[in-house]
Motif scaffolding. Structure first.
Motif, PDB file in Angstrom:
ATOM      1  N   ALA A  10       6.940 -25.826  30.758  1.00 37.45           N
ATOM      2  CA  ALA A  10       7.188 -25.934  29.321  1.00 37.45           C
ATOM      3  C   ALA A  10       6.566 -27.208  28.741  1.00 37.45           C
ATOM      4  O   ALA A  10       6.023 -27.187  27.638  1.00 37.45           O
ATOM      5  N   TYR A  11       6.620 -28.295  29.485  1.00 33.95           N
ATOM      6  CA  TYR A  11       6.104 -29.568  28.981  1.00 33.95           C
ATOM      7  C   TYR A  11       4.576 -29.608  28.978  1.00 33.95           C
ATOM      8  O   TYR A  11       3.961 -30.026  28.002  1.00 33.95           O
ATOM      9  N   TRP A  12       3.947 -29.192  30.079  1.00 30.39           N
ATOM     10  CA  TRP A  12       2.505 -29.371  30.250  1.00 30.39           C
ATOM     11  C   TRP A  12       1.658 -28.213  29.752  1.00 30.39           C
ATOM     12  O   TRP A  12       0.431 -28.311  29.769  1.00 30.39           O
ATOM     13  N   THR A  13       2.256 -27.099  29.368  1.00 30.03           N
ATOM     14  CA  THR A  13       1.476 -25.939  28.922  1.00 30.03           C
ATOM     15  C   THR A  13       1.962 -25.467  27.557  1.00 30.03           C
ATOM     16  O   THR A  13       3.075 -25.805  27.135  1.00 30.03           O
ATOM     17  N   PRO A  14       1.162 -24.651  26.893  1.00 29.53           N
ATOM     18  CA  PRO A  14       1.591 -24.119  25.596  1.00 29.53           C
ATOM     19  C   PRO A  14       2.509 -22.894  25.706  1.00 29.53           C
ATOM     20  O   PRO A  14       2.838 -22.283  24.691  1.00 29.53           O
ATOM     21  N   LEU A  15       2.956 -22.539  26.898  1.00 27.05           N
ATOM     22  CA  LEU A  15       3.832 -21.372  27.041  1.00 27.05           C
ATOM     23  C   LEU A  15       5.157 -21.587  26.311  1.00 27.05           C
ATOM     24  O   LEU A  15       5.671 -22.701  26.268  1.00 27.05           O
ATOM     25  N   VAL A  16       5.705 -20.504  25.780  1.00 31.95           N
ATOM     26  CA  VAL A  16       6.976 -20.586  25.070  1.00 31.95           C
ATOM     27  C   VAL A  16       8.102 -20.923  26.045  1.00 31.95           C
ATOM     28  O   VAL A  16       8.007 -20.649  27.242  1.00 31.95           O
ATOM     29  N   THR A  17       9.125 -21.528  25.491  1.00 29.68           N
ATOM     30  CA  THR A  17      10.311 -21.825  26.280  1.00 29.68           C
ATOM     31  C   THR A  17      11.542 -21.523  25.442  1.00 29.68           C
ATOM     32  O   THR A  17      11.539 -21.837  24.257  1.00 29.68           O
ATOM     33  N   PRO A  18      12.548 -20.875  25.960  1.00 29.73           N
ATOM     34  CA  PRO A  18      12.587 -20.337  27.324  1.00 29.73           C
ATOM     35  C   PRO A  18      11.602 -19.185  27.496  1.00 29.73           C
ATOM     36  O   PRO A  18      11.272 -18.492  26.539  1.00 29.73           O
ATOM     37  N   PHE A  19      11.135 -19.024  28.712  1.00 25.73           N
ATOM     38  CA  PHE A  19      10.217 -17.944  29.057  1.00 25.73           C
ATOM     39  C   PHE A  19      11.060 -16.864  29.726  1.00 25.73           C
ATOM     40  O   PHE A  19      11.355 -16.942  30.915  1.00 25.73           O
ATOM     41  N   ASP A  20      11.449 -15.870  28.942  1.00 26.32           N
ATOM     42  CA  ASP A  20      12.317 -14.801  29.432  1.00 26.32           C
ATOM     43  C   ASP A  20      11.525 -13.497  29.572  1.00 26.32           C
ATOM     44  O   ASP A  20      10.291 -13.499  29.434  1.00 26.32           O
ATOM     45  N   LEU A  21      12.215 -12.388  29.846  1.00 27.11           N
ATOM     46  CA  LEU A  21      11.523 -11.105  30.021  1.00 27.11           C
ATOM     47  C   LEU A  21      10.748 -10.692  28.769  1.00 27.11           C
ATOM     48  O   LEU A  21       9.650 -10.144  28.875  1.00 27.11           O
ATOM     49  N   GLY A  22      11.297 -10.953  27.601  1.00 27.76           N
ATOM     50  CA  GLY A  22      10.581 -10.645  26.364  1.00 27.76           C
ATOM     51  C   GLY A  22       9.288 -11.431  26.256  1.00 27.76           C
ATOM     52  O   GLY A  22       8.238 -10.891  25.898  1.00 27.76           O
ATOM     53  N   ALA A  23       9.358 -12.728  26.578  1.00 32.42           N
ATOM     54  CA  ALA A  23       8.164 -13.570  26.560  1.00 32.42           C
ATOM     55  C   ALA A  23       7.152 -13.093  27.598  1.00 32.42           C
ATOM     56  O   ALA A  23       5.949 -13.096  27.342  1.00 32.42           O
ATOM     57  N   ALA A  24       7.644 -12.664  28.769  1.00 30.97           N
ATOM     58  CA  ALA A  24       6.754 -12.167  29.822  1.00 30.97           C
ATOM     59  C   ALA A  24       6.018 -10.906  29.360  1.00 30.97           C
ATOM     60  O   ALA A  24       4.817 -10.752  29.609  1.00 30.97           O
ATOM     61  N   ARG A  25       6.725 -10.006  28.681  1.00 36.50           N
ATOM     62  CA  ARG A  25       6.081  -8.773  28.180  1.00 36.50           C
ATOM     63  C   ARG A  25       4.978  -9.105  27.172  1.00 36.50           C
ATOM     64  O   ARG A  25       3.879  -8.546  27.230  1.00 36.50           O
ATOM     65  N   ILE A  26       5.286 -10.022  26.258  1.00 41.09           N
ATOM     66  CA  ILE A  26       4.291 -10.432  25.257  1.00 41.09           C
ATOM     67  C   ILE A  26       3.105 -11.110  25.941  1.00 41.09           C
ATOM     68  O   ILE A  26       1.947 -10.846  25.614  1.00 41.09           O
ATOM     69  N   TYR A  27       3.376 -11.973  26.899  1.00 43.01           N
ATOM     70  CA  TYR A  27       2.330 -12.689  27.636  1.00 43.01           C
ATOM     71  C   TYR A  27       1.403 -11.709  28.345  1.00 43.01           C
ATOM     72  O   TYR A  27       0.177 -11.823  28.265  1.00 43.01           O
ATOM     73  N   LEU A  28       1.990 -10.727  29.027  1.00 42.51           N
ATOM     74  CA  LEU A  28       1.194  -9.738  29.752  1.00 42.51           C
ATOM     75  C   LEU A  28       0.359  -8.896  28.786  1.00 42.51           C
ATOM     76  O   LEU A  28      -0.811  -8.622  29.045  1.00 42.51           O
ATOM     77  N   LYS A  29       0.939  -8.530  27.661  1.00 38.01           N
ATOM     78  CA  LYS A  29       0.212  -7.749  26.646  1.00 38.01           C
ATOM     79  C   LYS A  29      -0.972  -8.547  26.108  1.00 38.01           C
ATOM     80  O   LYS A  29      -2.091  -8.041  26.012  1.00 38.01           O
ATOM     81  N   VAL A  39       8.821 -14.692  34.888  1.00 40.51           N
ATOM     82  CA  VAL A  39       9.933 -15.481  34.359  1.00 40.51           C
ATOM     83  C   VAL A  39      10.292 -16.580  35.361  1.00 40.51           C
ATOM     84  O   VAL A  39      10.453 -17.751  34.994  1.00 40.51           O
ATOM     85  N   GLY A  40      10.407 -16.224  36.633  1.00 41.58           N
ATOM     86  CA  GLY A  40      10.746 -17.202  37.658  1.00 41.58           C
ATOM     87  C   GLY A  40       9.727 -18.317  37.797  1.00 41.58           C
ATOM     88  O   GLY A  40      10.079 -19.454  38.106  1.00 41.58           O
ATOM     89  N   LEU A  41       8.460 -18.009  37.541  1.00 40.97           N
ATOM     90  CA  LEU A  41       7.396 -19.003  37.668  1.00 40.97           C
ATOM     91  C   LEU A  41       7.228 -19.854  36.411  1.00 40.97           C
ATOM     92  O   LEU A  41       7.000 -21.055  36.495  1.00 40.97           O
ATOM     93  N   PHE A  42       7.322 -19.222  35.245  1.00 41.20           N
ATOM     94  CA  PHE A  42       6.950 -19.882  33.996  1.00 41.20           C
ATOM     95  C   PHE A  42       8.128 -20.469  33.221  1.00 41.20           C
ATOM     96  O   PHE A  42       7.926 -21.268  32.322  1.00 41.20           O
TER      97      PHE A  42
END
Length: 178
Positions: free
Chosen positions: A37-56, A28-31
């Motif tokens: 958010a601008y240069w990558t397709p990662l979701v924003t905001p990138f919170d703990l829920g997003a981190a769990r999905i990303y890791l999965k 979360v702190g990094l992403f």
């Protein structure tokens, strides 16, 4: 093609290691960053829920042999970013490398060093002969990383796309001889 289990790569003053559940807050702190958010397709905001999905999803892609995503560390513990190796399909000799470094850690050459380590792994261990970076036109910081890691801009036409509702054009960079 499959990736070695328990992957840890070192070189250029870095240790690249697998992400684990203990890294969710660090992710979360990094992403969760406006530049990411601008240069990558990662979701924003990138919170703990997003981190769990990303890791999965990272685990699923790894299990499928399509991608390996490693935390960039200088000490083997605290992540400062991520570097990934993405295969286009099994048995192919072409792959793409992607990278992100957290805002607090930029300007130290970490991304270029991580790309160099991943490039060496891809060539020497995985047998991949053609390594590419796809960088959005105008991303000067990422272009500097590419140059520092030994990549050069190719003559391939830009790849059009869209991310978060905005058009983009990815330029292809290749490693090694022109």
């Amino acid at each position: 093609m499959s990736f070695p289990t328990g992957l840890r790569l070192s070189g250029h003053g870095l240790m690249l290691r697998e992400w684990d559940d203990g890294d969710l807050a660090a992710m979360v702190g990094l992403f969760d960053d406006p530049d990411v958010a601008y240069w990558t397709p990662l979701v924003t905001p990138f919170d703990l829920g997003a981190a769990r999905i990303y890791l999965k999803r990272a685990g699923e892609r790894r299990a499928e042999g399509r991608r390996v995503q490693l935390a960039i560390t200088v000490d083997g513990h605290e992540p400062v970013g991520e570097v990934m190796l993405m295969l286009a399909g099994t048995g192919l000799d072409v792959a793409e490398i992607g990278y992100i470094v957290g805002a607090a850690h930029r300007g130290r050459g970490l991304a270029a060093r991580a790309v160099r380590v991943m490039t060496g792994f891809a060539r020497d261990t995985m047998g991949i002969t053609r390594l590419l970076l796809e960088i959005e036109a105008g991303n000067a910081a990422s272009e500097a990383v590419a140059r520092a890691a030994g990549y050069h801009l190719t003559d391939a036409p830009p790849i059009p796309g869209e991310d978060k509702g905005r058009p983009l054009y990815l330029r292809t960079w290749a490693h090694g001889r022109r």
